[in-house]
Scaffold this motif. Sequence first.
Motif, PDB file in Angstrom:
ATOM      1  N   LYS A 119       3.063   1.421  23.444  1.00  0.00           N
ATOM      2  CA  LYS A 119       3.266   2.920  23.325  1.00  0.00           C
ATOM      3  C   LYS A 119       1.860   3.626  22.704  1.00  0.00           C
ATOM      4  O   LYS A 119       1.595   3.106  21.492  1.00  0.00           O
ATOM      5  CB  LYS A 119       4.215   3.213  22.577  1.00  0.00           C
ATOM      6  N   GLU A 120       1.334   4.267  23.336  1.00  0.00           N
ATOM      7  CA  GLU A 120       0.135   5.293  22.862  1.00  0.00           C
ATOM      8  C   GLU A 120       0.383   5.721  21.590  1.00  0.00           C
ATOM      9  O   GLU A 120      -0.238   5.740  20.647  1.00  0.00           O
ATOM     10  CB  GLU A 120      -0.215   6.341  24.092  1.00  0.00           C
ATOM     11  N   ASP A 121       1.645   6.566  21.567  1.00  0.00           N
ATOM     12  CA  ASP A 121       1.863   7.483  20.210  1.00  0.00           C
ATOM     13  C   ASP A 121       1.922   6.249  19.116  1.00  0.00           C
ATOM     14  O   ASP A 121       1.578   6.635  18.057  1.00  0.00           O
ATOM     15  CB  ASP A 121       3.154   8.398  20.546  1.00  0.00           C
ATOM     16  N   LEU A 122       2.745   5.461  19.360  1.00  0.00           N
ATOM     17  CA  LEU A 122       2.964   4.502  18.072  1.00  0.00           C
ATOM     18  C   LEU A 122       1.661   3.466  17.877  1.00  0.00           C
ATOM     19  O   LEU A 122       1.431   3.378  16.590  1.00  0.00           O
ATOM     20  CB  LEU A 122       3.928   3.412  18.741  1.00  0.00           C
ATOM     21  N   GLN A 123       0.660   3.146  18.905  1.00  0.00           N
ATOM     22  CA  GLN A 123      -0.507   2.589  18.589  1.00  0.00           C
ATOM     23  C   GLN A 123      -1.442   3.901  17.549  1.00  0.00           C
ATOM     24  O   GLN A 123      -1.890   3.433  16.688  1.00  0.00           O
ATOM     25  CB  GLN A 123      -1.368   2.454  19.987  1.00  0.00           C
ATOM     26  N   GLU A 124      -1.299   4.979  18.056  1.00  0.00           N
ATOM     27  CA  GLU A 124      -2.118   5.895  17.179  1.00  0.00           C
ATOM     28  C   GLU A 124      -1.560   5.938  15.959  1.00  0.00           C
ATOM     29  O   GLU A 124      -2.341   6.086  14.876  1.00  0.00           O
ATOM     30  CB  GLU A 124      -1.982   7.355  18.138  1.00  0.00           C
ATOM     31  N   VAL A 125      -0.211   6.113  15.765  1.00  0.00           N
ATOM     32  CA  VAL A 125       0.269   6.024  14.300  1.00  0.00           C
ATOM     33  C   VAL A 125       0.011   5.069  13.526  1.00  0.00           C
ATOM     34  O   VAL A 125      -0.509   4.805  12.339  1.00  0.00           O
ATOM     35  CB  VAL A 125       1.868   6.405  14.304  1.00  0.00           C
ATOM     36  N   THR A 126      -0.253   3.811  14.151  1.00  0.00           N
ATOM     37  CA  THR A 126      -0.354   2.443  13.452  1.00  0.00           C
ATOM     38  C   THR A 126      -1.944   2.335  12.997  1.00  0.00           C
ATOM     39  O   THR A 126      -2.221   2.152  11.972  1.00  0.00           O
ATOM     40  CB  THR A 126      -0.205   1.212  14.490  1.00  0.00           C
ATOM     41  N   GLU A 163      -5.476   3.793   6.509  1.00  0.00           N
ATOM     42  CA  GLU A 163      -5.070   4.618   5.168  1.00  0.00           C
ATOM     43  C   GLU A 163      -4.836   3.363   4.158  1.00  0.00           C
ATOM     44  O   GLU A 163      -5.221   3.337   3.123  1.00  0.00           O
ATOM     45  CB  GLU A 163      -3.911   5.287   5.308  1.00  0.00           C
ATOM     46  N   ASP A 164      -4.207   2.453   4.827  1.00  0.00           N
ATOM     47  CA  ASP A 164      -3.964   1.282   3.790  1.00  0.00           C
ATOM     48  C   ASP A 164      -5.128   0.565   3.457  1.00  0.00           C
ATOM     49  O   ASP A 164      -5.259   0.131   2.257  1.00  0.00           O
ATOM     50  CB  ASP A 164      -2.978   0.162   4.719  1.00  0.00           C
ATOM     51  N   LEU A 165      -6.117   0.372   4.128  1.00  0.00           N
ATOM     52  CA  LEU A 165      -7.351  -0.230   3.901  1.00  0.00           C
ATOM     53  C   LEU A 165      -8.139   0.631   2.792  1.00  0.00           C
ATOM     54  O   LEU A 165      -8.795  -0.008   2.115  1.00  0.00           O
ATOM     55  CB  LEU A 165      -8.418  -0.306   5.017  1.00  0.00           C
ATOM     56  N   THR A 209       0.922  -1.411  -0.046  1.00  0.00           N
ATOM     57  CA  THR A 209      -0.060   0.075   0.084  1.00  0.00           C
ATOM     58  C   THR A 209       1.056   1.228  -0.151  1.00  0.00           C
ATOM     59  O   THR A 209       0.362   2.329  -0.564  1.00  0.00           O
ATOM     60  CB  THR A 209      -1.063   0.076   1.305  1.00  0.00           C
ATOM     61  N   LYS A 210       2.079   1.291   0.510  1.00  0.00           N
ATOM     62  CA  LYS A 210       2.918   2.316   0.626  1.00  0.00           C
ATOM     63  C   LYS A 210       4.466   1.763   1.020  1.00  0.00           C
ATOM     64  O   LYS A 210       4.535   0.559   1.239  1.00  0.00           O
ATOM     65  CB  LYS A 210       2.591   3.302   1.527  1.00  0.00           C
ATOM     66  N   ASN A 211       5.239   2.533   1.130  1.00  0.00           N
ATOM     67  CA  ASN A 211       6.756   2.081   1.280  1.00  0.00           C
ATOM     68  C   ASN A 211       6.725   1.088   2.723  1.00  0.00           C
ATOM     69  O   ASN A 211       6.055   1.386   3.711  1.00  0.00           O
ATOM     70  CB  ASN A 211       7.628   3.222   1.717  1.00  0.00           C
ATOM     71  N   PRO A 212       7.080  -0.080   2.523  1.00  0.00           N
ATOM     72  CA  PRO A 212       6.899  -1.154   3.433  1.00  0.00           C
ATOM     73  C   PRO A 212       7.978  -0.812   5.017  1.00  0.00           C
ATOM     74  O   PRO A 212       7.386  -1.316   5.750  1.00  0.00           O
ATOM     75  CB  PRO A 212       7.298  -2.403   2.932  1.00  0.00           C
ATOM     76  N   ARG A 213       8.807  -0.074   4.731  1.00  0.00           N
ATOM     77  CA  ARG A 213       9.641   0.032   5.693  1.00  0.00           C
ATOM     78  C   ARG A 213       9.080   1.467   6.412  1.00  0.00           C
ATOM     79  O   ARG A 213       9.740   1.836   7.585  1.00  0.00           O
ATOM     80  CB  ARG A 213      10.989   0.120   5.322  1.00  0.00           C
ATOM     81  N   GLY A 214       8.231   2.305   6.093  1.00  0.00           N
ATOM     82  CA  GLY A 214       7.717   3.316   6.629  1.00  0.00           C
ATOM     83  C   GLY A 214       6.084   3.409   6.983  1.00  0.00           C
ATOM     84  O   GLY A 214       5.470   2.677   6.523  1.00  0.00           O
ATOM     85  N   LEU A 215       5.718   4.487   7.713  1.00  0.00           N
ATOM     86  CA  LEU A 215       4.622   4.875   7.876  1.00  0.00           C
ATOM     87  C   LEU A 215       3.840   6.132   7.252  1.00  0.00           C
ATOM     88  O   LEU A 215       2.871   6.487   7.592  1.00  0.00           O
ATOM     89  CB  LEU A 215       4.010   4.517   9.413  1.00  0.00           C
ATOM     90  N   ARG A 216       4.613   6.682   6.599  1.00  0.00           N
ATOM     91  CA  ARG A 216       4.464   8.175   6.097  1.00  0.00           C
ATOM     92  C   ARG A 216       2.835   7.979   5.283  1.00  0.00           C
ATOM     93  O   ARG A 216       2.925   7.182   4.069  1.00  0.00           O
ATOM     94  CB  ARG A 216       5.577   8.504   5.200  1.00  0.00           C
ATOM     95  N   PRO A 217       2.190   8.904   5.427  1.00  0.00           N
ATOM     96  CA  PRO A 217       1.015   8.641   4.668  1.00  0.00           C
ATOM     97  C   PRO A 217       1.377   9.012   3.032  1.00  0.00           C
ATOM     98  O   PRO A 217       2.331   9.500   2.741  1.00  0.00           O
ATOM     99  CB  PRO A 217       0.293  10.215   4.925  1.00  0.00           C
ATOM    100  N   ILE A 243       6.589  -2.575   9.611  1.00  0.00           N
ATOM    101  CA  ILE A 243       6.912  -2.136  10.646  1.00  0.00           C
ATOM    102  C   ILE A 243       5.807  -1.696  11.704  1.00  0.00           C
ATOM    103  O   ILE A 243       6.142  -1.202  12.831  1.00  0.00           O
ATOM    104  CB  ILE A 243       8.034  -0.810  10.682  1.00  0.00           C
ATOM    105  N   THR A 244       4.640  -1.820  11.401  1.00  0.00           N
ATOM    106  CA  THR A 244       3.712  -1.839  12.369  1.00  0.00           C
ATOM    107  C   THR A 244       3.689  -2.831  13.491  1.00  0.00           C
ATOM    108  O   THR A 244       3.982  -3.948  13.061  1.00  0.00           O
ATOM    109  CB  THR A 244       2.077  -1.698  11.517  1.00  0.00           C
ATOM    110  N   ASN A 245       3.266  -2.368  14.490  1.00  0.00           N
ATOM    111  CA  ASN A 245       2.890  -3.492  15.586  1.00  0.00           C
ATOM    112  C   ASN A 245       1.590  -3.217  16.291  1.00  0.00           C
ATOM    113  O   ASN A 245       1.466  -2.010  16.964  1.00  0.00           O
ATOM    114  CB  ASN A 245       4.196  -3.319  16.682  1.00  0.00           C
ATOM    115  N   LEU A 246       0.715  -4.017  15.927  1.00  0.00           N
ATOM    116  CA  LEU A 246      -0.815  -3.880  16.402  1.00  0.00           C
ATOM    117  C   LEU A 246      -0.684  -4.120  18.068  1.00  0.00           C
ATOM    118  O   LEU A 246      -1.655  -3.806  18.575  1.00  0.00           O
ATOM    119  CB  LEU A 246      -1.441  -4.923  15.785  1.00  0.00           C
ATOM    120  N   SER A 247       0.344  -4.606  18.590  1.00  0.00           N
ATOM    121  CA  SER A 247       0.445  -4.966  19.947  1.00  0.00           C
ATOM    122  C   SER A 247       1.198  -3.951  20.849  1.00  0.00           C
ATOM    123  O   SER A 247       1.451  -4.028  21.912  1.00  0.00           O
ATOM    124  CB  SER A 247       0.960  -6.319  20.406  1.00  0.00           C
ATOM    125  N   THR A 248       1.631  -2.862  20.068  1.00  0.00           N
ATOM    126  CA  THR A 248       2.697  -1.700  20.937  1.00  0.00           C
ATOM    127  C   THR A 248       1.876  -1.387  21.968  1.00  0.00           C
ATOM    128  O   THR A 248       0.855  -0.904  21.944  1.00  0.00           O
ATOM    129  CB  THR A 248       3.058  -0.784  19.953  1.00  0.00           C
TER     130      THR A 248
END
Length: 283
Positions: free
Chosen positions: A76-83, A89-91, A32-40, A69-74
């Motif tokens: 960390k609140e901020d990482l969960q939010e980004v995930t 967006e991927d959907l 859906t996008k760069n697999p090593r990043g989460l940039r929109p 690089i997403t972790n559905l179980s993170t």
Amino acid sequence: MKIGCHISVGKGLEQAVLRAIELGAESLQVFTKNPRGLRPKKVDHKDAAKGVALLKEHGLVLVCHTPYITNLSTPKEDLQEVTIRSILEDLHIAEAYGAVGAVVHCGKHVGEGEEYGTKRMVETLDLILEQYNGPVKLLLENTAGQGSELGLTIPSLMEIRGATKYPEKIGFCFDTCHSFAAGQWNLESFDQLVEEMERTGYLKHLVAIHFNDSKAPFASQKDRHEKIGKGEIGSEALAKFLIHEKFQHLPVVLETPVDDEQEYAEEMVYLHQLRNAGLVVEQ
Ligand SMILES: [Zn+2]
Ligand SMILES: [Zn+2]
């Protein structure tokens, strides 16, 4: 059965589908996008529409893959939010691309323990899926069990799906290499694996197969893909998937290591040979 491979979408969806057709693929997977990043990522809707038209015209099935690089179980609140934002967006990208599903890797408990990791993964999935009502299924992929990865077994994947508020929005993608490396199946236990998929209800929700041999041995819990027939699983065991009646409706996508996508053309021919040889024996 739709035999296909992973294709770069760097030049857009239309080019990816054209490339897949050129290689002789009947299905394809794109990130859906760069697999090593989460940039929109901004979707080029004109290109997406052209790609979707080509998919339909040639009868190809598309599977999307979300970043690794997403972790559905993170924890960390901020990482969960980004995930959550990223997978949502991927959907939507997968929907614009006309994909049957968007593959996501199971969570990693990163030392918090399996119970916490599973609970957190379910919570994150709920937060994503309460915001998505489109036709694309989020496909949980089984893992090899590297590090603190969750989701090695068929029952654990069914448990996660069943614990969410939106099980109907969740399907599965089965990776042959991961499952072998997780010690879940080999040549001898293939029939038991299929039986378990049926008994648990997993098979009904299986939407795609990632078809890979494994560089790492059985139960090594190492995720190392290899070309079909060149690894520890072997072509005899892998061919069982190609000929089993329960998998004939699925896209089977190669994610084997290649220097050039052109190599997939040959590998797909080999898969068709394995499949046809098996079907002849059965008659
Ligand atoms: Zn995979
Ligand atoms: Zn893998």
